[in-house]
Design an enzyme around this catalytic site. Structure first.
Site, PDB file in Angstrom:
ATOM      1  N   CYS A  20       0.770  -1.241   0.000  1.00  0.00           N
ATOM      2  CA  CYS A  20       0.000   0.000   0.000  1.00  0.00           C
ATOM      3  C   CYS A  20       0.804   1.297   0.000  1.00  0.00           C
ATOM      4  O   CYS A  20       0.440   2.235  -0.702  1.00  0.00           O
ATOM      5  CB  CYS A  20      -1.007   0.010   1.149  1.00  0.00           C
ATOM      6  SG  CYS A  20      -0.393  -0.618   2.716  1.00  0.00           S
ATOM      7  N   HIS A  77      -0.820   6.790   5.639  1.00  0.00           N
ATOM      8  CA  HIS A  77       0.271   5.838   5.404  1.00  0.00           C
ATOM      9  C   HIS A  77       1.335   6.376   4.465  1.00  0.00           C
ATOM     10  O   HIS A  77       1.934   5.628   3.677  1.00  0.00           O
ATOM     11  CB  HIS A  77      -0.285   4.511   4.876  1.00  0.00           C
ATOM     12  CG  HIS A  77       0.679   3.364   5.082  1.00  0.00           C
ATOM     13  ND1 HIS A  77       0.630   2.204   4.343  1.00  0.00           N
ATOM     14  CD2 HIS A  77       1.713   3.215   5.940  1.00  0.00           C
ATOM     15  CE1 HIS A  77       1.579   1.381   4.738  1.00  0.00           C
ATOM     16  NE2 HIS A  77       2.256   1.967   5.703  1.00  0.00           N
TER      17      HIS A  77
END
Length: 364
Positions: A20, A77
């Site tokens: 990710c 993130h």
């Protein structure tokens, strides 16, 4: 399914990495993440100094410069320290978490829910909370141009589902699959609320809407695709990807030529009347969705997360770690045709090596 009927489904939609963090970096910059030193997810928690490079123009920064209100709801993130907060990379508003996953109920030590930089106590089911925040953002900004990145944590680990939804899924015998399905149902309902809010506020017909996963699934069945998250087989990098824009893109059709998630950077920026200020790897998809018969990309590249090998796709052919597959006839990558096509293998290997040699060493 409703989103797919409302626009185009990319049957060969890819992300630039099978995990990710580099994938998300690519989406926001329009570039291969490896060009920025991002190959894998870093350690969790993310070490200081790792995140979106300060010199990189993000999609949020580019759209804000065109007069758009910008918001991120959900998973970031892309850096944990203060200088990498989304508020420093073009987002006017942020509500969510900085690290990759978060419990759907309750708190996670070291990864609190934030509004901007302020800790907010967890309450209720996280997917519902993120839907509430997404809806509120749309309602606040529906009177002017806005860009919302609704980055739901679902269906990331640790999987949890609401009891009342699990009760509806008793027909799924495997308890792990039942929990996954429960988390997915809540995500589906959250997306439905966002679409309904666009209609209620009168902006649905002028909103470009995209649904995208940031990598292949590691908690579900990816058949007929081989592999999953962390793999360079199709199950790790070919993802759900849909786009709708009423009046600008046809409805209920499938676009089968290979496209990459970084194309969305250029597509959205061009749709807003802007142009990238620096080199990008993505292309504007709208001409291809409005009649152009050309290929958006002649060649697409990937590296493994440990940078030991890679993959390349050109037309129907894909070479991954020395194995050659014809994706037109073998989407499951079951029949390695490398031995029968040595010249093609050599050509693709050389092309990938030339691209790979231009990359910096991994920063993470």
């Amino acid at each position: 399914d409703a989103l797919g009927r409302a626009g185009v489904v990319f049957s060969n939609g890819y992300v630039t990495a099978p995990v990710c963090m580099p994938s998300r970096l690519s989406l926001l910059t329009g570039r291969y993440p490896q060009e920025l030193g991002a190959y894998d997810n870093p350690l969790n928690p993310t070490p200081p100094g790792i995140g979106v490079p300060a010199k990189e123009l993000t999609l949020a920064e580019a759209l804000r410069a065109k007069g758009y209100a910008t918001g991120l709801v959900g998973k970031w993130h892309l850096g944990y320290d203060a200088s990498h907060n989304p508020l420093h990379h073009g987002f006017d508003e942020f509500f969510g978490v900085l690290e990759p996953g978060h419990p759907y109920f309750g708190e996670e030590a070291g990864n609190p829910i934030l509004r901007g930089t302020t800790v907010v106590p967890a309450s209720g089911y996280l997917t519902d909370t993120l839907a509430d925040e997404s809806v509120a953002f749309i309602r606040r900004h529906a009177g002017a141009p806005f860009f919302l990145d609704a980055a739901f944590t679902a269906t990331h680990m640790p999987l949890q589902a609401k009891p009342e939804i699990l009760a509806r899924l008793g027909g799924i015998v495997d308890p792990k699959r039942r929990v996954f399905a429960g988390a997915l149902v809540s995500l589906d309902e959250a997306v439905g609320r966002i679409v309904a809010t666009l209609r209620e506020t009168g902006v649905a017909d002028k909103t470009l809407l995209v649904l995208l996963s940031d990598n292949g699934c590691n908690a579900c069945r990816n058949k007929p695709l081989r592999g999953g998250k962390r793999d360079l087989y199709e199950g790790g990098i070919r993802v759900p990807m849909m786009l709708s824009w009423p009046g600008r893109v046809a409805t209920n059709w499938i676009y089968s030529r290979p496209v990459m998630s970084f194309d969305l950077f250029v597509t959205m920026l061009h749709a807003a009347g802007g142009t990238p200020r620096a080199v990008v790897d993505g292309v504007d998809l709208l001409p291809f969705l409005q009649g152009s018969v050309a290929e958006p990309h002649q060649t697409l590249f990937w590296t493994s997360i440990d940078n030991r090998f890679g993959a390349i796709r050109r037309g129907k052919w894909k070479l991954v770690d020395g194995q050659l597959y014809n994706l037109d006839s073998d989407i499951g990558e079951k029949r390695d045709l490398a031995a029968a096509n040595p010249e093609l293998v050599a050509q693709l290997s050389q092309t990938w090596a030339h691209w790979h040699d231009s990359l910096p060493p991994p920063a993470w």
